[in-house]
Design a protein around this motif. Structure first.
Motif, PDB file in Angstrom:
ATOM      1  N   THR A   1       4.428   6.457 -17.060  1.00 11.79           N
ATOM      2  CA  THR A   1       5.133   7.878 -16.516  1.00 11.79           C
ATOM      3  C   THR A   1       6.070   8.594 -17.560  1.00 11.79           C
ATOM      4  N   GLU A   2       6.581   7.330 -18.283  1.00 11.70           N
ATOM      5  CA  GLU A   2       7.736   7.937 -19.387  1.00 11.70           C
ATOM      6  C   GLU A   2       7.596   7.139 -20.538  1.00 11.70           C
ATOM      7  N   VAL A   3       6.534   7.350 -21.238  1.00  6.54           N
ATOM      8  CA  VAL A   3       6.184   6.413 -22.403  1.00  6.54           C
ATOM      9  C   VAL A   3       7.439   6.856 -23.448  1.00  6.54           C
ATOM     10  N   TYR A   4       7.891   8.026 -23.770  1.00  8.90           N
ATOM     11  CA  TYR A   4       8.646   8.402 -24.550  1.00  8.90           C
ATOM     12  C   TYR A   4      10.042   8.620 -23.870  1.00  8.90           C
ATOM     13  N   SER A   5      10.962   7.790 -23.999  1.00 11.72           N
ATOM     14  CA  SER A   5      12.404   7.780 -23.165  1.00 11.72           C
ATOM     15  C   SER A   5      12.916   9.132 -23.184  1.00 11.72           C
ATOM     16  N   LYS A   6      13.232   9.561 -22.078  1.00 16.51           N
ATOM     17  CA  LYS A   6      13.887  10.983 -21.913  1.00 16.51           C
ATOM     18  C   LYS A   6      15.335  10.847 -22.390  1.00 16.51           C
ATOM     19  N   LYS A   7      15.871   9.829 -22.416  1.00 18.24           N
ATOM     20  CA  LYS A   7      17.214   9.415 -22.817  1.00 18.24           C
ATOM     21  C   LYS A   7      17.403   9.627 -24.430  1.00 18.24           C
ATOM     22  N   LEU A   8      16.522   8.982 -25.119  1.00 16.26           N
ATOM     23  CA  LEU A   8      16.264   8.902 -26.557  1.00 16.26           C
ATOM     24  C   LEU A   8      15.856  10.397 -27.067  1.00 16.26           C
ATOM     25  N   ARG A   9      15.197  10.850 -26.269  1.00 18.31           N
ATOM     26  CA  ARG A   9      14.619  12.302 -26.755  1.00 18.31           C
ATOM     27  C   ARG A   9      15.888  13.169 -26.617  1.00 18.31           C
ATOM     28  N   ASN A  10      16.637  12.950 -25.524  1.00 15.43           N
ATOM     29  CA  ASN A  10      17.723  13.980 -25.681  1.00 15.43           C
ATOM     30  C   ASN A  10      18.617  13.687 -26.614  1.00 15.43           C
ATOM     31  N   SER A  11      19.041  12.178 -27.125  1.00 12.97           N
ATOM     32  CA  SER A  11      19.852  12.096 -28.015  1.00 12.97           C
ATOM     33  C   SER A  11      19.339  12.453 -29.425  1.00 12.97           C
ATOM     34  N   ALA A  12      17.847  12.322 -29.635  1.00 15.46           N
ATOM     35  CA  ALA A  12      17.414  12.841 -30.896  1.00 15.46           C
ATOM     36  C   ALA A  12      17.586  14.418 -30.817  1.00 15.46           C
ATOM     37  N   LYS A  13      17.445  15.149 -29.853  1.00 17.73           N
ATOM     38  CA  LYS A  13      17.486  16.448 -29.860  1.00 17.73           C
ATOM     39  C   LYS A  13      19.022  16.972 -30.398  1.00 17.73           C
ATOM     40  N   GLU A  14      19.794  16.184 -29.742  1.00 15.05           N
ATOM     41  CA  GLU A  14      21.194  16.446 -29.889  1.00 15.05           C
ATOM     42  C   GLU A  14      21.600  16.227 -31.370  1.00 15.05           C
ATOM     43  N   GLU A  15      21.196  15.037 -31.968  1.00 15.28           N
ATOM     44  CA  GLU A  15      21.531  14.854 -33.205  1.00 15.28           C
ATOM     45  C   GLU A  15      21.044  15.805 -34.192  1.00 15.28           C
ATOM     46  N   ALA A  16      19.586  16.249 -33.774  1.00  9.42           N
ATOM     47  CA  ALA A  16      18.878  17.171 -34.610  1.00  9.42           C
ATOM     48  C   ALA A  16      19.866  18.599 -34.564  1.00  9.42           C
ATOM     49  N   ARG A  17      20.204  18.678 -33.368  1.00  8.63           N
ATOM     50  CA  ARG A  17      21.070  20.116 -33.494  1.00  8.63           C
ATOM     51  C   ARG A  17      22.183  19.937 -34.245  1.00  8.63           C
ATOM     52  N   ARG A  18      22.940  18.726 -34.320  1.00  9.11           N
ATOM     53  CA  ARG A  18      24.169  18.590 -35.193  1.00  9.11           C
ATOM     54  C   ARG A  18      23.681  18.777 -36.574  1.00  9.11           C
ATOM     55  N   LEU A  19      22.506  18.198 -36.991  1.00  8.24           N
ATOM     56  CA  LEU A  19      21.916  18.536 -38.504  1.00  8.24           C
ATOM     57  C   LEU A  19      21.609  19.634 -38.910  1.00  8.24           C
ATOM     58  N   GLY A  20      21.553  20.532 -37.607  1.00 11.81           N
ATOM     59  CA  GLY A  20      20.882  22.002 -37.921  1.00 11.81           C
ATOM     60  C   GLY A  20      19.278  22.074 -38.257  1.00 11.81           C
TER      61      GLY A  20
END
Ligand code: HPA
Length: 300
Positions: A165-184
């Motif tokens: 159901t959740e192959v790609y961890s929602k928590k890790l996805r959210n973390s990656a998105k937040e870090e991407a935002r910080r990097l612009g």
């Protein structure tokens, strides 16, 4: 016959391979690992204190056959946080069966890895995606035609019928998105269609994939993600769009361009991976902002 079908059972082979890595690099192994896809092998340079174990020195490990894919297990660190890097992966199109393709993930499981970051080069099925865009996999369509868990199941690896159901961890996805935002850096969510290859798709196949709900297409990642989930790992899939998929643009797809686009965007992906590793390890990242050029993704 493939190397993983000879001698001891799969579990013992994975354990022997893990033991060889432990002996060569020191105990205990890091709990986070990264699989580097086409054109992304250079990312290892971003890690310090590297210990390198060639696949050829690890029992039962197959050897990559594709240009652009080195074959090493590398343990390195970023700001004190260590990670295992798999420099070079195995693909179904090389002729390996999926148990061989996913053998390194089994070895990571035996090493105690709990978080797996999979990277890949992909074609953009969604027309707005352009070479250089970075996507975070939200789900996949395994269209290879087989499954890495097919055949006898060893319960020491995990369940016979693992949930996906959740192959790609929602928590890790959210973390990656937040870090991407910080990097612009823009990080777009994408459903990954996994095809066997090695030919690239036809325009009709790409239209079919779009109708099925795919955003990007590639020839790796899904089997590794399935095995990692059976192993109970949290999985993050980060993919570079290296080309518009077949038929999106009039130009043909060339493997050299795919590798080149991968190499061009690798620094941006490297920075993001570093930050995700630090976050998973609980280390506050220093100021590693991304200042390079990358194309803008413009949704409709
Ligand atoms: N199709 C399949 N795999 C790929 C592609 C593609 O267009 N680009 C990079 N890997």
């Amino acid at each position: 016959m493939s190397p993983t079908h000879q001698g001891p059972d799969l579990y013992s082979r994975a354990e022997e391979a893990a033991e060889a890595i432990r002996r060569a690099t020191g105990d205990p192994a890091p709990r986070i690992a990264v699989v580097l896809g086409s054109g992304l092998n250079g990312l290892v340079e971003r890690f310090a204190d590297r210990r390198v174990v060639p696949y050829s020195q690890i029992p039962h490990f197959p050897t990559p056959t594709v240009a652009g894919h080195a074959g090493n297990v590398v343990i390195g660190s970023v700001d004190g946080a260590e990670a295992i890097l798999l420099q070079g992966r195995f693909h179904y199109y090389e002729g390996h069966d999926l148990r061989t393709v996913t053998f390194p993930v089994r070895v990571l499981q035996r090493l105690g890895v709990q978080t797996l970051i999979l990277t890949a080069a992909t074609g953009g099925v969604r027309p707005e995606l352009r070479p250089g865009n970075l996507v975070c996999l939200s789900d996949h369509l395994n269209l290879i035609g087989t499954n890495p868990l097919r055949g006898p199941n060893d319960p020491r690896f995990g369940e016979r019928f693992p949930d996906m159901t959740e192959v790609y961890s929602k928590k890790l996805r959210n973390s990656a998105k937040e870090e991407a935002r910080r990097l612009g850096v823009q990080l777009v969510s994408a459903v990954y269609a996994c095809l066997p290859g090695p030919s690239y798709e036809t325009p009709a196949e790409i239209r079919m994939l779009r109708a099925l709900g795919a955003d990007v297409v590639g020839m790796s990642t899904a089997p590794e993600a399935i095995v990692a989930r059976q192993a109970g790992m949290d999985v993050l899939g980060l993919a570079l769009v290296t080309n518009a998929a077949a038929g999106v643009l009039p130009s043909p797809i060339r493997h050299e361009d795919v590798l080149e686009a991968g190499a061009r965007s690798a620094p941006m992906l490297g920075k993001l991976i570093r930050r995700v590793i630090l976050r998973v390890a609980g280390v506050a990242p220093g100021n590693v902002g991304f200042s390079g050029e990358f194309p803008t993704y413009r949704p409709d």
